[in-house]
Motif scaffolding. Structure first.
Motif, PDB file in Angstrom:
ATOM      1  N   ILE A 149     -68.010 -41.506  11.855  1.00 35.25           N
ATOM      2  CA  ILE A 149     -68.599 -42.292  12.523  1.00 35.25           C
ATOM      3  C   ILE A 149     -67.643 -43.039  10.501  1.00 35.25           C
ATOM      4  CG2 ILE A 149     -69.130 -44.838  12.354  1.00 35.25           C
ATOM      5  CD1 ILE A 149     -70.736 -44.196  14.250  1.00 35.25           C
ATOM      6  N   PRO A 150     -66.358 -43.187  10.230  1.00 31.21           N
ATOM      7  CA  PRO A 150     -66.534 -43.198   8.932  1.00 31.21           C
ATOM      8  C   PRO A 150     -66.957 -44.269   8.044  1.00 31.21           C
ATOM      9  CG  PRO A 150     -63.721 -43.735  10.432  1.00 31.21           C
ATOM     10  CD  PRO A 150     -65.395 -43.759  11.063  1.00 31.21           C
ATOM     11  N   ARG A 151     -66.672 -43.964   6.556  1.00 34.51           N
ATOM     12  CA  ARG A 151     -67.548 -45.190   6.436  1.00 34.51           C
ATOM     13  C   ARG A 151     -66.308 -45.930   5.709  1.00 34.51           C
ATOM     14  NH1 ARG A 151     -69.833 -40.669   4.782  1.00 34.51           N
ATOM     15  NH2 ARG A 151     -68.821 -40.591   3.573  1.00 34.51           N
ATOM     16  N   ILE A 152     -66.050 -47.313   5.462  1.00 31.46           N
ATOM     17  CA  ILE A 152     -64.979 -48.061   4.619  1.00 31.46           C
ATOM     18  C   ILE A 152     -66.260 -49.183   3.957  1.00 31.46           C
ATOM     19  CG2 ILE A 152     -63.145 -49.238   5.703  1.00 31.46           C
ATOM     20  CD1 ILE A 152     -62.972 -47.968   7.675  1.00 31.46           C
ATOM     21  N   ARG A 211     -62.086 -51.547  15.070  1.00 33.86           N
ATOM     22  CA  ARG A 211     -63.542 -51.458  16.020  1.00 33.86           C
ATOM     23  C   ARG A 211     -62.752 -51.931  17.551  1.00 33.86           C
ATOM     24  NH1 ARG A 211     -66.715 -53.761  12.441  1.00 33.86           N
ATOM     25  NH2 ARG A 211     -66.603 -56.145  13.530  1.00 33.86           N
ATOM     26  N   ASN A 219     -66.467 -48.183  12.764  1.00 36.91           N
ATOM     27  CA  ASN A 219     -66.534 -47.619  11.648  1.00 36.91           C
ATOM     28  C   ASN A 219     -68.308 -47.957  10.649  1.00 36.91           C
ATOM     29  OD1 ASN A 219     -66.362 -50.319  10.142  1.00 36.91           O
ATOM     30  ND2 ASN A 219     -64.704 -49.723  11.728  1.00 36.91           N
ATOM     31  N   LYS A 236     -69.715 -49.603   7.119  1.00 33.77           N
ATOM     32  CA  LYS A 236     -68.267 -50.548   6.212  1.00 33.77           C
ATOM     33  C   LYS A 236     -69.816 -51.623   5.515  1.00 33.77           C
ATOM     34  CE  LYS A 236     -69.819 -55.160   8.014  1.00 33.77           C
ATOM     35  NZ  LYS A 236     -69.752 -56.515   7.074  1.00 33.77           N
ATOM     36  N   LEU A 243     -57.194 -41.243   6.710  1.00 34.49           N
ATOM     37  CA  LEU A 243     -58.612 -40.870   7.458  1.00 34.49           C
ATOM     38  C   LEU A 243     -58.739 -39.166   7.526  1.00 34.49           C
ATOM     39  CD1 LEU A 243     -60.602 -43.041   9.639  1.00 34.49           C
ATOM     40  CD2 LEU A 243     -60.954 -42.754   7.002  1.00 34.49           C
TER      41      LEU A 243
END
Length: 157
Positions: free
Chosen positions: A7-10, A28, A34, A36, A124
């Motif tokens: 899960i990327p951190r935005i 999403r 993500n 956030k 990403l």
């Protein structure tokens, strides 16, 4: 590891929470879940860059008192290589070009936000590939140093 596996951190630079949430909801909805954080000031941006360590920065072009260009400059000054995507109200080509010159990965008009998920995924993946290359270079340098040290300490050579 690809970003489909984590899960990327935005970090979102946006003055209005509802606007930030709308952009993240679009992501999403495309399957890109993500973590956030939202910031609207330089101070909070610098703090969250250090504490949250984002994989990606999304910035609205019209945040009062802290523009996307300000955020790009802070990012460049920090020597971090975090992908940065600007989402903007209709702007002239010159503004988009200047944004890209400052280091943005992409510039997307709010009227074309449907292409944001693809741009985010590309950013990403590019960031992950860059980090993997940097790690490989570091590992190679460490290996070369160990070998050099062994050779220099051995009299038989």
């Amino acid at each position: 590891m690809t970003f489909s596996d984590k899960i990327p951190r935005i970090l979102v630079v946006e003055a209005v929470e509802a606007d930030a949430e709308a952009v993240l909801c679009l992501l999403r909805g495309s399957g890109l879940h993500n973590e956030k954080k939202r910031v609207a000031t330089r101070k909070n941006f610098v703090t969250e860059m250090a504490n949250f360590s984002p994989d990606l920065i999304l910035s609205n072009s019209s945040v009062p008192r802290f523009s996307a260009f300000d955020a790009l400059r802070v990012l460049k000054d920090s020597a971090r290589d975090t992908p940065f995507i600007l989402y903007a109200d209709p702007v002239g080509e010159e503004v988009a070009v200047e944004c890209m010159k400052e280091g943005a990965f992409d510039c997307i008009l709010k009227s074309s936000l449907a292409r944001l998920p693809v741009s985010v995924q590309n950013a990403l993946e590019a960031g992950e590939a860059r980090r993997s290359r940097e790690q490989a270079v570091r590992s190679l340098r460490e290996s070369e140093e160990k070998f050099r040290s062994m050779v220099e300490s051995t009299n038989e050579w």
